[in-house]
Structures are given as C-alpha cells and as structure tokens.
Write a protein that holds these residues in place. Sequence first.
Motif, short mmCIF file in Angstrom:
data_model
loop_
_atom_site.label_atom_id
_atom_site.label_comp_id
_atom_site.label_asym_id
_atom_site.label_seq_id
_atom_site.Cartn_x
_atom_site.Cartn_y
_atom_site.Cartn_z
N LEU A 58 14.04 17.13 -17.29
CA LEU A 58 13.80 15.84 -16.64
C LEU A 58 13.54 14.75 -17.67
CD1 LEU A 58 11.59 16.27 -13.44
CD2 LEU A 58 13.92 15.40 -13.59
N VAL A 59 12.76 15.07 -18.68
CA VAL A 59 12.44 14.06 -19.70
C VAL A 59 13.70 13.65 -20.46
CG1 VAL A 59 11.21 13.66 -21.87
CG2 VAL A 59 10.03 14.72 -19.95
N ILE A 60 14.52 14.64 -20.81
CA ILE A 60 15.77 14.33 -21.50
C ILE A 60 16.65 13.45 -20.62
CG2 ILE A 60 17.92 15.30 -22.41
CD1 ILE A 60 16.31 17.79 -23.21
N TYR A 61 16.73 13.81 -19.33
CA TYR A 61 17.49 12.99 -18.39
C TYR A 61 16.94 11.58 -18.32
CZ TYR A 61 17.80 10.66 -13.94
OH TYR A 61 17.90 9.69 -12.98
N ARG A 62 15.60 11.44 -18.27
CA ARG A 62 15.01 10.10 -18.12
C ARG A 62 15.28 9.24 -19.36
NH1 ARG A 62 14.42 5.73 -17.51
NH2 ARG A 62 12.77 4.51 -16.50
N VAL A 63 15.30 9.86 -20.52
CA VAL A 63 15.63 9.12 -21.74
C VAL A 63 17.06 8.61 -21.66
CG1 VAL A 63 15.99 9.29 -24.24
CG2 VAL A 63 13.94 10.29 -23.19
N LEU A 64 17.97 9.46 -21.21
CA LEU A 64 19.37 9.05 -21.06
C LEU A 64 19.50 7.96 -20.01
CD1 LEU A 64 21.12 12.55 -21.14
CD2 LEU A 64 21.03 10.85 -22.98
N TRP A 65 18.77 8.11 -18.89
CA TRP A 65 18.81 7.11 -17.83
C TRP A 65 18.21 5.79 -18.32
CZ3 TRP A 65 21.81 7.12 -13.87
CH2 TRP A 65 21.58 6.27 -12.77
N GLY A 66 17.26 5.90 -19.22
CA GLY A 66 16.67 4.70 -19.80
C GLY A 66 17.61 3.96 -20.73
N LEU A 67 18.70 4.60 -21.08
CA LEU A 67 19.71 3.96 -21.93
C LEU A 67 20.90 3.43 -21.14
CD1 LEU A 67 19.79 6.56 -24.86
CD2 LEU A 67 18.58 4.38 -24.81
N VAL A 68 21.29 4.16 -20.08
CA VAL A 68 22.52 3.80 -19.37
C VAL A 68 22.33 3.65 -17.86
CG1 VAL A 68 23.98 4.90 -21.11
CG2 VAL A 68 23.21 6.23 -19.13
N GLY A 69 21.10 3.80 -17.37
CA GLY A 69 20.86 3.73 -15.94
C GLY A 69 20.82 2.30 -15.42
N SER A 70 20.31 2.14 -14.21
CA SER A 70 20.19 0.82 -13.62
C SER A 70 19.35 -0.10 -14.53
CB SER A 70 19.53 0.90 -12.25
OG SER A 70 20.37 1.56 -11.33
N PRO A 71 19.65 -1.39 -14.54
CA PRO A 71 18.94 -2.31 -15.44
C PRO A 71 17.41 -2.22 -15.38
CG PRO A 71 20.83 -3.40 -14.50
CD PRO A 71 20.75 -2.06 -13.84
N SER A 72 16.83 -2.09 -14.18
CA SER A 72 15.37 -2.04 -14.09
C SER A 72 14.79 -0.76 -14.66
CB SER A 72 14.93 -2.17 -12.63
OG SER A 72 15.40 -1.09 -11.85
N SER A 73 15.64 0.26 -14.86
CA SER A 73 15.17 1.54 -15.41
C SER A 73 15.44 1.66 -16.91
CB SER A 73 15.85 2.71 -14.69
OG SER A 73 15.55 2.68 -13.31
N ARG A 74 16.18 0.72 -17.45
CA ARG A 74 16.51 0.79 -18.88
C ARG A 74 15.34 0.32 -19.74
NH1 ARG A 74 22.66 -1.78 -18.97
NH2 ARG A 74 23.52 -0.40 -17.36
N PHE A 75 15.17 0.97 -20.87
CA PHE A 75 14.08 0.61 -21.78
C PHE A 75 14.20 -0.84 -22.25
CE2 PHE A 75 14.55 5.32 -22.72
CZ PHE A 75 13.51 5.69 -21.89
N THR A 76 15.42 -1.30 -22.40
CA THR A 76 15.61 -2.68 -22.86
C THR A 76 15.11 -3.69 -21.85
OG1 THR A 76 17.89 -2.60 -21.99
CG2 THR A 76 17.58 -2.12 -24.35
#
Length: 233
Positions: A58-76
């Motif tokens: 899950l953590v690995i997935y969340r890191v990936l989602w934080g890079l390419v997921g929906s804008p509100s979920s991205r780390f940027t």
Amino acid sequence: MSSSTRTQWKTRTVAVWDLPTRVFHWVLVLLLIVLYASGEGWLPMSVHMLAGEAVLALVIYRVLWGLVGSPSSRFTHFVRGPKGVISYLKAMAKGAPEPLAHNPVGALMVLGLLTLLTLLAVTGLFSTDDIATDGPLASLVSSSTMKTFTFVHKTLFNVILALIALHILVAVGSLVFKHENRIRPMVLGVRRVSIERAAEAPKIYGPVVASLFALVLLAGSGAFVWWVVRLGG
C-alpha cells in the motif's frame, strides 16, 4: 426565505479526494488495527505477517499515486518547503481558510507516516517474535541483526501509534474549535464550500478511470512485495 436557504444557495459541493485515495486511507487504518491486534497476540502471527506485507504494498502504491494520481493526491499539490509551512501558519494565525485538501503541515504528517510505515514494514521482514515466527527475510541476516530489527520494528510501531493519536486529536480539534470536518471528505470525497472557494477545488480523476489506474499501480506494488518476501525462501 430562511437564512439557511440563502446560505445553501451560496455554497456548493466540490470533489476534493478521489476514490483510490479514500480507499487507501481506510484500508490502511484497518490494516494497522490488524497489525496491533496480531502484535498483541489476539490474532495469529501469520495474519500479522500478511498485514505487514499488505502495508508495504500500500505504501509503495501511495508513493506512486502521489506522483501520477489525481492532482489533490500528488505530493506536488500539498508538500511545501519550510517557507511554505511558515507562510501557511502565518495565514492560519490571521484567520485564513484552510486549504480544501491537504495543508502544508498535514503534508509533513503524510510524509512522516509514509516513511515510518515503510521502515516498519521493511524491519518486519527481518524481525522475529522469539517464539515460532520469523520474518520472510530473517534468514538473510545474523541473529544479532535480527534482534536489532525486531527492536526497531516494535519501537517504530509505538511511534506510529503516537502520530495516529496526534492525527485524531487534530481532526477532533479542528471539528470542535474551527467547525472544520476533516473526516467527512475522506469518507465521501467532497466538501461543501462557498461559491467563491469552489474555484479552488482541485481536479480529480473520475471514479472509473481512477480505480482502473490505481488497480494497475496496486497490482504492480503487490507483485513487487511478493517478489521481495520470497528472496529469503
């Protein structure tokens, strides 16, 4: 016309969290409960191991989602440097409204928890319960190293529990003192805001696209963890 009706006309419901982010949040909560219960001996240790591997995926997935997921979920979208955090705190002190999704201080909690959860899961792979169960990679290290990993593993979980307690207190405090419900948006994915603030709502992926995209990333993350845990076998 009642004042409540006029107020309702001046507000709008906007989406702030996509479905995968919300599912991740609550599945992680469930897994942490399972980890605690199994760590205390209320559930078999085999369940503890499986839950730990699931957390790592899950953590690995969340890191990936934080890079390419929906804008509100991205780390940027929500991670800021020291200046950004200070600016946010100054704005809050002046009564500025909270961001619709994560804020810069909440971002620190997110990054901290993801880091600690990664370390927790990784150290668990090399840990032992000193009875009958060893982590899947425990055979790759010496007995003394295994004990060190076990100590760090247990300590990290206590730290994570403390951070979760702080997270809950902040959410409750925000609801009581600022009338800001942080739990409802993470359940339903939406917030009711003024028409003026509706334009601030981040764009998110639709539920079908987001779910399919997230499932691909989660499958890849799960396959990677499956491969890792078998390195010791």
